[in-house]
Design an enzyme around this catalytic site. Structure first.
Site, PDB file in Angstrom:
ATOM      1  N   VAL A   1     -18.273  36.122   7.799  1.00  0.00           N
ATOM      2  CA  VAL A   1     -17.978  35.960   6.381  1.00  0.00           C
ATOM      3  C   VAL A   1     -18.253  37.275   5.652  1.00  0.00           C
ATOM      4  O   VAL A   1     -19.386  37.773   5.671  1.00  0.00           O
ATOM      5  CB  VAL A   1     -18.836  34.837   5.773  1.00  0.00           C
ATOM      6  CG1 VAL A   1     -18.537  34.696   4.289  1.00  0.00           C
ATOM      7  CG2 VAL A   1     -18.596  33.528   6.495  1.00  0.00           C
ATOM      8  N   CYS A   2     -17.214  37.833   5.048  1.00  0.00           N
ATOM      9  CA  CYS A   2     -17.323  39.052   4.249  1.00  0.00           C
ATOM     10  C   CYS A   2     -17.982  40.159   5.089  1.00  0.00           C
ATOM     11  O   CYS A   2     -17.478  40.508   6.140  1.00  0.00           O
ATOM     12  CB  CYS A   2     -18.069  38.747   2.948  1.00  0.00           C
ATOM     13  SG  CYS A   2     -17.925  40.050   1.723  1.00  0.00           S
ATOM     14  N   GLN A   3     -19.118  40.680   4.658  1.00  0.00           N
ATOM     15  CA  GLN A   3     -19.781  41.724   5.440  1.00  0.00           C
ATOM     16  C   GLN A   3     -20.144  41.205   6.836  1.00  0.00           C
ATOM     17  O   GLN A   3     -20.136  41.957   7.817  1.00  0.00           O
ATOM     18  CB  GLN A   3     -21.050  42.182   4.708  1.00  0.00           C
ATOM     19  CG  GLN A   3     -21.763  43.325   5.384  1.00  0.00           C
ATOM     20  CD  GLN A   3     -23.145  43.554   4.814  1.00  0.00           C
ATOM     21  OE1 GLN A   3     -23.851  42.606   4.448  1.00  0.00           O
ATOM     22  NE2 GLN A   3     -23.551  44.798   4.707  1.00  0.00           N
TER      23      GLN A   3
END
Lengths: 265, 346
Positions: B140-142
Site C-alpha cells: 500500500v502506497c510506500q
C-alpha cells in the site's frame, strides 16, 4: 453541558466574524443580495488584513538583517562589507569557538526568518488572488441574469472555497513555491542544528551527557543489533566450531610445551 | 440581545454543528481496527506481525499486507463495513499485516535495507513458515515500494504482488509532493531533527489541500448529526489522518533522496545493502491498482511500473477516485475489492 450553555448567540456571532466568508456574507446581505458598497468595503477590509500581515512579516525580516540593494542594512545601517571582518574576528582568541557558534546561530536565524517570510508572501498572494477572483465572479453574476448570485451562506462558501483553492494550487504548482519551500525546510533544520550545537557545548562544559553522546550510543546499539541480525545461526555455529577447534589446537600446543620431553628438547 | 445579522440557514448550520460536536464527544474512537487478530511475533524493533484468520477454510494462499510507514494501517480495517482486511479473510485468505509500530530514538539509524531486506523479508519468511506457502504481497502506497524492492531482491519470498496506489516514477508532471521535495536537504533534516516528527509531516500533507482538509471537511460535519454510524466513521478517519508515527530518520532521508529526488526506483539506482533494486528483476504476476484522482500518487506515477517491471503477467486496475477512496469508499468496496480478491483467487 447543554448547547445553550456551551455555545450561545455571542459565540455564533463571533464565529461568523472570524471567517472571511462570514464577513462577506454579512456584507452581501447588507447590500440586499447583490454586491454593492458593503461588499466593496468587506473585500477591501480583508485585503487590508492581508497587507497588515505581510507588512508585519516584512518588518520581522528587515529587523533580522535584510539588506537593501545598496548593501546596507536598513535597520541598523551596518555596511555589508563589515560582516566578513566580524566573522574573521570571531575566529581569533580564546573564545573563538563560542563566538563562531553564536554567529552561526544568528545567521541561521536570519535565513530562517527570510525563508519564512518568502513562503508566507507566496501564500498570502494566493489568498489575495482568491479574493480578487471571488469579487470578480460576484460582480459578473450581478450583471448577468443567467448566473444566479449566492442565495445562501453555503453557496457563497463554495464559491470562496473553489476560487481560493484554485489560486492556492496555482501557487503551489509554481517553481517559485517549490524553491521557497525547500529553502524554508533547509533553513529550519539548519537553525535547529545550530541550537543543538549551542546546547551541546553548554552541556559538555558541565560534564553532562549531550545529544552527541546519546546518538553515539544509539548508533552503536543499532549497528550491534544489525550485525547480530545478519549473522545467520548457521554462520554463528560455524564460527563457534572454528573457535573451539582453534582453542583445542592452542591447548594442545600448550600441553605439549609443558611436557618434560618438550622441555628437554 | 442584539438581532442576529445572519439568516436562518446559517443559524441552523451552526446549531447542527453544535449538536454534532456534542454527539461526537460521546463516541469512542479506537485504532485497533474492526477485525480481530492475533500477534504473530516481532520482526523488528516494535514491529509486529498480525494474523487475521480466514473466515472460510478454502485453502487460499496467505496475503501479507505491507503498509506505508507514514500512517497507521487501521484505514484498511476502518469499520466492519469498510474493511479491506475483512474482504480478504471472507475470501478465505489468512491475512498478515506487518505493523511497523512507532519508531523510538535509536531507530533513527534504521535504513531502507533494514526495513525491507531484514524486517519485511523476515515477516514474509515467518508467514511462509506458518502457512506452508509463500505469501502474496499486498503493498500500500510506500509499502508497495517496499514490496517491489523485496520482490526484486528476494523473489523467493513473494508469490504474487498487488500494489495499491504505489508510486514508481517520482518525477511525473503534477506530482506536487515531489516538486516540493526537490529542494529539501533530507540528510541535513535527518541529522538535525532525528526521527521526523509526524506533526511536521502531516502539516506538509495538509498543506497540499488545506481548503479541503481544514475547511470543507468540517463544513460538512453538521450533516452527520443524528447519523451515529456515519459520525463514528468520520471520527475514526479523523483519528487515522493524524495518528501518524514519526519517521525513522535515516530511512526517511534515504526514501526522500533516492526515490523523490533521484527517482532511483525507476532508474535502477536505488540500492539496499549495496544491491541495486531492478524492477526488471520482478517476474512474479503483478496487479497494479491506481486512483485516477490521486493527488499524492498521480496515476502516471503508479502506472510507470508497467513499462519497467520484468513480469509478463502484469495487470492494472484504475479506480475513479482519490488516494483514500481506494480503501474506504463504498464504490471501492463494491467494485474494486471484489476484483482484487478475484485476481488473488486465480
Amino acid at each position: 453541558m447543554a448547547s445553550g450553555e456551551a455555545f450561545n448567540h455571542e459565540w455564533i456571532l463571533r464565529m461568523g466574524d472570524a471567517t472571511p466568508v462570514g464577513v462577506l456574507w454579512r456584507a452581501l446581505q447588507a447590500d440586499g443580495g447583490s454586491p454593492g458598497p458593503a461588499c466593496d468595503t468587506a473585500f477591501q477590509g480583508l485585503r487590508s488584513q492581508l497587507d497588515t500581515t505581510l507588512s508585519g512579516l516584512n518588518a520581522v525580516a528587515t529587523s533580522a538583517g535584510a539588506t537593501g540593494e545598496d548593501g546596507v542594512d536598513p535597520a541598523n545601517e551596518t555596511p555589508q562589507w563589515l560582516t566578513p571582518w566580524l566573522q574573521t574576528l570571531a575566529r581569533l582568541g580564546p573564545w573563538q569557538h563560542g563566538l563562531e557558534r553564536t554567529q552561526g546561530l544568528q545567521i541561521a536565524l536570519d535565513r530562517y526568518l527570510h525563508a519564512h517570510v518568502e513562503c508566507a508572501r507566496i501564500l498570502l498572494d494566493s489568498v489575495r488572488a482568491g479574493l480578487d477572483t471571488l469579487e470578480q465572479r460576484l460582480q459578473m453574476a450581478a450583471q448577468d441574469p443567467q448566473r444566479p448570485l449566492p442565495e445562501d451562506y453555503r453557496t457563497l462558501y463554495e464559491w470562496w472555497l473553489t476560487d481560493s483553492e484554485a489560486c492556492y494550487e496555482q501557487a503551489l504548482a509554481s517553481a517559485q513555491w517549490a524553491e521557497a519551500f525547500g529553502r524554508l525546510a533547509n533553513a529550519t533544520t539548519a537553525l535547529v542544528d545550530r541550537y543543538q550545537k549551542q546546547l551541546d557545548a553548554g552541556l559538555r562544559t558541565l560534564d553532562l551527557p549531550n545529544r552527541d553522546d546519546f546518538l553515539d550510543t544509539q548508533r552503536r546499539l543499532v549497528e550491534l543489533e544489525r550485525s547480530q541480525r545478519r549473522n545467520t545461526p548457521g554462520d554463528e555455529l560455524a564460527a563457534l566450531r572454528d573457535e573451539v577447534a582453534r582453542l583445542r589446537d592452542e591447548v594442545g600446543a600448550l600441553r605439549a610445551e609443558r611436557t618434560p620431553g618438550h622441555r628437554e628438547r | 440581545m442584539a438581532q442576529s445579522p445572519f439568516d436562518h440557514p446559517l443559524h441552523d448550520w451552526q446549531r447542527r454543528l453544535i449538536e454534532t460536536l456534542e454527539q461526537a464527544a460521546e463516541l469512542p474512537v479506537d485504532t485497533r481496527g474492526a477485525t480481530p487478530f492475533t500477534h504473530h511475533g516481532e520482526v523488528g524493533p516494535g514491529m509486529h506481525l498480525r494474523r487475521y484468520a480466514p473466515q472460510a477454510a478454502t485453502g487460499q494462499r496467505p496475503v501479507l499486507i505491507v503498509y506505508s510507514l507514514v500512517n497507521r494501517p487501521f484505514i484498511l480495517d476502518l469499520t466492519e463495513r469498510r474493511s479491506l482486511i475483512a474482504a480478504l479473510t471472507r475470501a478465505g485468505h489468512p491475512v498478515y499485516l506487518l505493523d511497523w509500530g512507532y519508531p523510538k530514538g535509536a531507530d533513527r539509524f534504521l535504513d531502507l535495507g533494514d526495513y525491507i531486506d531484514d524486517f519485511l523479508a523476515t515477516a514474509a519468511e515467518e508467514v511462509a513458515a506458518r502457512e506452508g506457502a509463500t505469501a502474496d504481497l499486498l503493498g500500500v502506497c510506500q509499502g508497495g515500494v517496499f514490496a517491489l524492492c523485496l520482490a526484486a531482491l528476494q523473489p523467493q519470498r513473494v508469490h504474487r504482488l498487488v500494489n495499491l496506489v504505489t508510486p514508481v516514477d517520482f518525477h511525473t508532471p503534477g506530482d506536487q509532493l515531489s516538486r516540493m521535495a526537490q529542494g529539501v536537504d533530507f540528510d541535513q533534516a535527518a541529522q538535525a531533527l532525528g526521527n521526523v516528527s509526524a506533526e511536521w509531516l502531516n502539516s506538509v500533507f495538509v498543506a497540499l489541500k488545506p481548503y479541503r482538509l481544514l475547511a470543507q471537511r468540517y463544513m460538512e460535519l453538521p450533516e452527520l448529526a443524528d447519523h451515529p454510524e456515519a459520525l463514528h466513521d468520520f471520527l475514526r478517519l479523523e483519528r487515522w489522518m493524524y495518528d501518524s508515527p514519526d519517521q525513522a530518520a535515516t530511512a526517511f532521508a534515504e526514501f526522500g533522496r533516492e526515490c523523490y529526488q533521484r527517482n532511483g526506483l525507476l532508474n535502477g539506482t536505488l540500492t539496499l545493502n549495496g544491491r541495486p533494486v531492478r524492477l526488471s528483476a520482478i517476474e512474479q504476476p503483478v496487479l497494479n491498482v491506481y486512483a485516477e484522482q490521486d493527488h499524492l500518487v498521480p496515476p502516471a506515477a503508479a502506472r510507470a511500473l508497467g513499462a519497467h517491471v520484468g513480469s509478463t503477467d502484469y495487470g492494472e486496475l484504475a479506480f475513479p477516485g482519490g488516494h483514500l477512496g481506494v480503501f474506504i469508499s463504498r464504490r471501492a468496496h463494491a467494485e474494486l475489492l471484489p476484483r482484487i480478491v478475484a485476481w488473488l483467487a486465480e
